[in-house]
Scaffold this motif. Structure first.
Motif, PDB file in Angstrom:
ATOM      1  N   GLN A 192     -19.203 -16.777   6.889  1.00  0.00           N
ATOM      2  CA  GLN A 192     -19.268 -16.135   8.170  1.00  0.00           C
ATOM      3  C   GLN A 192     -18.623 -16.718   9.212  1.00  0.00           C
ATOM      4  OE1 GLN A 192     -23.800 -16.120   8.699  1.00  0.00           O
ATOM      5  NE2 GLN A 192     -23.983 -14.262   7.748  1.00  0.00           N
ATOM      6  N   THR A 193     -18.407 -17.906   9.267  1.00  0.00           N
ATOM      7  CA  THR A 193     -17.586 -18.737  10.109  1.00  0.00           C
ATOM      8  C   THR A 193     -16.101 -18.476  10.069  1.00  0.00           C
ATOM      9  OG1 THR A 193     -19.120 -20.481  10.398  1.00  0.00           O
ATOM     10  CG2 THR A 193     -16.693 -21.028  11.188  1.00  0.00           C
ATOM     11  N   LEU A 194     -15.730 -18.023   8.724  1.00  0.00           N
ATOM     12  CA  LEU A 194     -14.241 -17.713   8.360  1.00  0.00           C
ATOM     13  C   LEU A 194     -14.067 -16.250   8.464  1.00  0.00           C
ATOM     14  CD1 LEU A 194     -13.776 -19.756   5.223  1.00  0.00           C
ATOM     15  CD2 LEU A 194     -13.041 -20.386   7.510  1.00  0.00           C
ATOM     16  N   THR A 195     -15.008 -15.331   8.721  1.00  0.00           N
ATOM     17  CA  THR A 195     -14.691 -13.919   8.823  1.00  0.00           C
ATOM     18  C   THR A 195     -13.878 -13.508  10.202  1.00  0.00           C
ATOM     19  OG1 THR A 195     -16.543 -13.205   7.295  1.00  0.00           O
ATOM     20  CG2 THR A 195     -15.745 -11.862   8.800  1.00  0.00           C
ATOM     21  N   GLY A 196     -12.901 -13.098   9.890  1.00  0.00           N
ATOM     22  CA  GLY A 196     -12.235 -12.768  11.135  1.00  0.00           C
ATOM     23  C   GLY A 196     -10.988 -13.747  11.464  1.00  0.00           C
ATOM     24  N   LYS A 197     -11.184 -14.888  10.860  1.00  0.00           N
ATOM     25  CA  LYS A 197     -10.023 -15.953  10.973  1.00  0.00           C
ATOM     26  C   LYS A 197      -9.138 -16.134   9.840  1.00  0.00           C
ATOM     27  CE  LYS A 197     -13.001 -18.660  13.899  1.00  0.00           C
ATOM     28  NZ  LYS A 197     -13.894 -19.959  13.908  1.00  0.00           N
ATOM     29  N   ALA A 221      -6.001 -17.744   2.758  1.00  0.00           N
ATOM     30  CA  ALA A 221      -7.236 -18.210   2.175  1.00  0.00           C
ATOM     31  C   ALA A 221      -7.515 -19.329   2.520  1.00  0.00           C
ATOM     32  CB  ALA A 221      -6.755 -18.184   0.610  1.00  0.00           C
ATOM     33  N   VAL A 222      -8.891 -19.844   2.820  1.00  0.00           N
ATOM     34  CA  VAL A 222      -9.432 -21.104   3.276  1.00  0.00           C
ATOM     35  C   VAL A 222     -10.195 -21.855   2.215  1.00  0.00           C
ATOM     36  CG1 VAL A 222     -10.641 -22.402   4.911  1.00  0.00           C
ATOM     37  CG2 VAL A 222      -9.078 -20.524   5.509  1.00  0.00           C
ATOM     38  N   GLY A 223      -9.755 -22.923   1.640  1.00  0.00           N
ATOM     39  CA  GLY A 223     -10.598 -23.494   0.599  1.00  0.00           C
ATOM     40  C   GLY A 223     -10.621 -25.102   1.088  1.00  0.00           C
ATOM     41  N   PHE A 224     -11.364 -25.661   0.171  1.00  0.00           N
ATOM     42  CA  PHE A 224     -11.989 -27.275   0.320  1.00  0.00           C
ATOM     43  C   PHE A 224     -12.995 -27.260   1.076  1.00  0.00           C
ATOM     44  CE2 PHE A 224      -7.957 -27.824  -1.977  1.00  0.00           C
ATOM     45  CZ  PHE A 224      -7.521 -29.281  -1.825  1.00  0.00           C
ATOM     46  N   GLY A 225     -14.220 -27.541   0.370  1.00  0.00           N
ATOM     47  CA  GLY A 225     -15.530 -27.418   1.284  1.00  0.00           C
ATOM     48  C   GLY A 225     -16.203 -26.425   1.482  1.00  0.00           C
ATOM     49  N   THR A 258      -2.791  -6.014  -4.149  1.00  0.00           N
ATOM     50  CA  THR A 258      -4.097  -5.740  -4.635  1.00  0.00           C
ATOM     51  C   THR A 258      -5.113  -6.472  -3.596  1.00  0.00           C
ATOM     52  OG1 THR A 258      -3.249  -6.058  -6.797  1.00  0.00           O
ATOM     53  CG2 THR A 258      -5.489  -6.507  -6.587  1.00  0.00           C
ATOM     54  N   LEU A 259      -4.926  -7.426  -2.972  1.00  0.00           N
ATOM     55  CA  LEU A 259      -5.855  -7.982  -2.217  1.00  0.00           C
ATOM     56  C   LEU A 259      -5.886  -7.176  -0.958  1.00  0.00           C
ATOM     57  CD1 LEU A 259      -4.728 -11.670  -2.646  1.00  0.00           C
ATOM     58  CD2 LEU A 259      -6.842 -10.789  -3.522  1.00  0.00           C
ATOM     59  N   ARG A 260      -4.780  -6.910  -0.332  1.00  0.00           N
ATOM     60  CA  ARG A 260      -5.184  -6.019   0.835  1.00  0.00           C
ATOM     61  C   ARG A 260      -5.897  -4.786   0.525  1.00  0.00           C
ATOM     62  NH1 ARG A 260      -2.573  -8.162   4.873  1.00  0.00           N
ATOM     63  NH2 ARG A 260      -0.802  -9.556   4.738  1.00  0.00           N
ATOM     64  N   LYS A 261      -5.637  -4.171  -0.583  1.00  0.00           N
ATOM     65  CA  LYS A 261      -6.399  -2.915  -0.776  1.00  0.00           C
ATOM     66  C   LYS A 261      -8.052  -3.299  -0.902  1.00  0.00           C
ATOM     67  CE  LYS A 261      -6.625   1.274  -2.323  1.00  0.00           C
ATOM     68  NZ  LYS A 261      -6.760   2.453  -1.682  1.00  0.00           N
ATOM     69  N   ARG A 262      -8.388  -4.442  -1.445  1.00  0.00           N
ATOM     70  CA  ARG A 262      -9.622  -4.843  -1.450  1.00  0.00           C
ATOM     71  C   ARG A 262     -10.264  -5.079  -0.033  1.00  0.00           C
ATOM     72  NH1 ARG A 262     -11.287  -5.639  -7.026  1.00  0.00           N
ATOM     73  NH2 ARG A 262     -13.263  -6.790  -6.183  1.00  0.00           N
ATOM     74  N   LEU A 263      -9.294  -5.592   0.718  1.00  0.00           N
ATOM     75  CA  LEU A 263      -9.650  -5.951   2.118  1.00  0.00           C
ATOM     76  C   LEU A 263     -10.079  -4.634   2.812  1.00  0.00           C
ATOM     77  CD1 LEU A 263      -7.248  -8.717   3.124  1.00  0.00           C
ATOM     78  CD2 LEU A 263      -9.882  -8.875   3.471  1.00  0.00           C
ATOM     79  N   GLU A 264      -9.851  -3.349   2.398  1.00  0.00           N
ATOM     80  CA  GLU A 264      -9.979  -2.062   3.284  1.00  0.00           C
ATOM     81  C   GLU A 264     -11.568  -1.883   3.197  1.00  0.00           C
ATOM     82  OE1 GLU A 264      -7.903   1.013   1.335  1.00  0.00           O
ATOM     83  OE2 GLU A 264      -5.903   0.167   1.830  1.00  0.00           O
ATOM     84  N   ASN A 265     -12.339  -2.476   2.254  1.00  0.00           N
ATOM     85  CA  ASN A 265     -13.870  -2.439   2.086  1.00  0.00           C
ATOM     86  C   ASN A 265     -14.579  -3.677   2.180  1.00  0.00           C
ATOM     87  OD1 ASN A 265     -13.498   0.536   1.320  1.00  0.00           O
ATOM     88  ND2 ASN A 265     -12.597  -0.559  -0.960  1.00  0.00           N
ATOM     89  N   ARG A 266     -13.950  -4.556   2.836  1.00  0.00           N
ATOM     90  CA  ARG A 266     -14.424  -6.011   2.977  1.00  0.00           C
ATOM     91  C   ARG A 266     -14.189  -6.691   4.199  1.00  0.00           C
ATOM     92  NH1 ARG A 266     -17.441  -6.817  -1.635  1.00  0.00           N
ATOM     93  NH2 ARG A 266     -16.737  -6.528  -3.769  1.00  0.00           N
ATOM     94  N   ASP A 267     -15.095  -7.283   4.875  1.00  0.00           N
ATOM     95  CA  ASP A 267     -14.493  -8.108   6.115  1.00  0.00           C
ATOM     96  C   ASP A 267     -13.967  -9.246   5.612  1.00  0.00           C
ATOM     97  OD1 ASP A 267     -15.870  -6.419   7.588  1.00  0.00           O
ATOM     98  OD2 ASP A 267     -17.942  -7.400   7.575  1.00  0.00           O
ATOM     99  N   ILE A 268     -14.151 -10.069   4.417  1.00  0.00           N
ATOM    100  CA  ILE A 268     -13.498 -11.150   3.847  1.00  0.00           C
ATOM    101  C   ILE A 268     -13.557 -11.074   2.424  1.00  0.00           C
ATOM    102  CG2 ILE A 268     -15.541 -12.578   4.150  1.00  0.00           C
ATOM    103  CD1 ILE A 268     -13.536 -14.895   4.915  1.00  0.00           C
ATOM    104  N   LEU A 269     -12.684 -11.833   1.621  1.00  0.00           N
ATOM    105  CA  LEU A 269     -12.592 -11.670   0.281  1.00  0.00           C
ATOM    106  C   LEU A 269     -13.336 -12.992  -0.182  1.00  0.00           C
ATOM    107  CD1 LEU A 269      -9.397 -10.102  -0.625  1.00  0.00           C
ATOM    108  CD2 LEU A 269     -11.424  -8.983  -0.224  1.00  0.00           C
ATOM    109  N   LEU A 270     -13.628 -13.162  -1.527  1.00  0.00           N
ATOM    110  CA  LEU A 270     -14.063 -14.200  -2.059  1.00  0.00           C
ATOM    111  C   LEU A 270     -13.272 -14.332  -3.198  1.00  0.00           C
ATOM    112  CD1 LEU A 270     -18.129 -13.867  -2.226  1.00  0.00           C
ATOM    113  CD2 LEU A 270     -16.575 -15.168  -0.491  1.00  0.00           C
ATOM    114  N   MET A 271     -12.956 -15.825  -3.263  1.00  0.00           N
ATOM    115  CA  MET A 271     -11.969 -16.378  -4.523  1.00  0.00           C
ATOM    116  C   MET A 271     -12.668 -17.573  -5.129  1.00  0.00           C
ATOM    117  SD  MET A 271      -7.875 -17.198  -5.013  1.00  0.00           S
ATOM    118  CE  MET A 271      -7.726 -18.958  -4.300  1.00  0.00           C
TER     119      MET A 271
END
Length: 254
Positions: A219-224, A207-211, A6-19
């Motif tokens: 934007q900093t996380l996009t691509g990483k 997924a990167v979280g905390f802070g 499901t997440l990979r499918k959503r990534l087809e239309n986004r640079d990064i997902l939001l949780m």
């Protein structure tokens, strides 16, 4: 596998997902309903719903207070299960439970997983359960298809990451820094080296979280990383400006 697909499918239309992260029953289930509606309508891809616990050791003061206030208002695990079933029927995004192991142990691992599956929950984050103590937990995860999410930390060694990866499904939650949730993270050279180690350890989405608090952070996380996790920031916003502020905030992150 359902959650990862499901997440990979959503990534087809986004640079990064939001949780995003909410504490169930805080400030009320009615407020939770409105917050989730605004989150989904403004592009959130996955929501982590925390079943409140009296000693949430990974959480900073904002989420700690939310847990304590929710419990003081009488929130029960049964109410959380009912609410999850309602939300998963309304919205076509993955919903996860986050909680601490004592909640699951007291409820019973087999009935907890069975009920979570019935409620439409796709994944489960339990920060205080070491993999060495989770034999029955992982057996129930396999049986029900509720995905167990593993956590990497900056203190995780390469060998420990490999051990965790053996039990990982869906995605891996990368804790951005030492300490608890809520404090802003610094994305410096050490952080980039840490994320490189995370990437080398697993083929699953990161997924990167905390802070994570702003569009600039995302934007900093996009691509990483594949997923940015927003937690304390939305809870603070509801506390200060009310539930109606959530939608504009989520929009501002893209």
């Amino acid at each position: 596998m359902q959650l990862e697909q499901t997440l990979r499918k959503r990534l087809e239309n986004r640079d990064i997902l939001l949780m995003t992260h909410i504490v169930l029953g805080y400030p009320s289930f009615e407020a939770n309903r409105e917050v989730i509606r605004q989150m989904v309508e403004n592009g959130v891809d996955c929501i982590e719903m925390q079943i409140p616990f009296s000693e949430p050791m990974a959480d900073g003061p904002v989420i700690l207070k939310a847990n304590q206030d929710s419990l003081a208002a009488g929130t029960t695990v049964a109410q959380c299960m009912e609410f999850a079933e309602e939300m998963s029927a309304l919205y076509d995004i993955p919903f996860l439970f986050m909680t601490y192991y004592n909640i699951i142990f007291k409820y019973g691992e087999e009935p907890f997983f069975a009920k979570a599956k019935e409620a439409g929950i796709q994944g489960l984050i339990v920060p205080d359960l070491p993999i060495e103590m989770g034999e029955e937990f992982y057996a129930q995860a396999r049986k029900t298809g509720v995905t167990p999410i593993q956590l990497f930390a900056p203190t995780s060694t390469t060998s420990r990451m490999a051990q965790l990866t053996d039990h990982a499904e869906g995605f891996v939650y990368c804790i951005a820094r030492r300490g608890v949730t809520g404090k802003k993270s610094e994305f410096d050279t050490d952080f980039n080296e840490y994320l490189d180690r995370c990437r080398a350890a697993t083929d699953l989405p990161l997924a990167v979280g905390f802070g994570i608090q702003s569009r600039e952070d995302i934007q900093t996380l996009t691509g990483k990383a594949e997923i940015a996790v927003i937690g304390s920031a939305t809870i603070r916003l509801v506390d200060s400006d009310g539930t109606e502020a959530v939608g504009p905030f989520i929009r501002s992150l893209r």
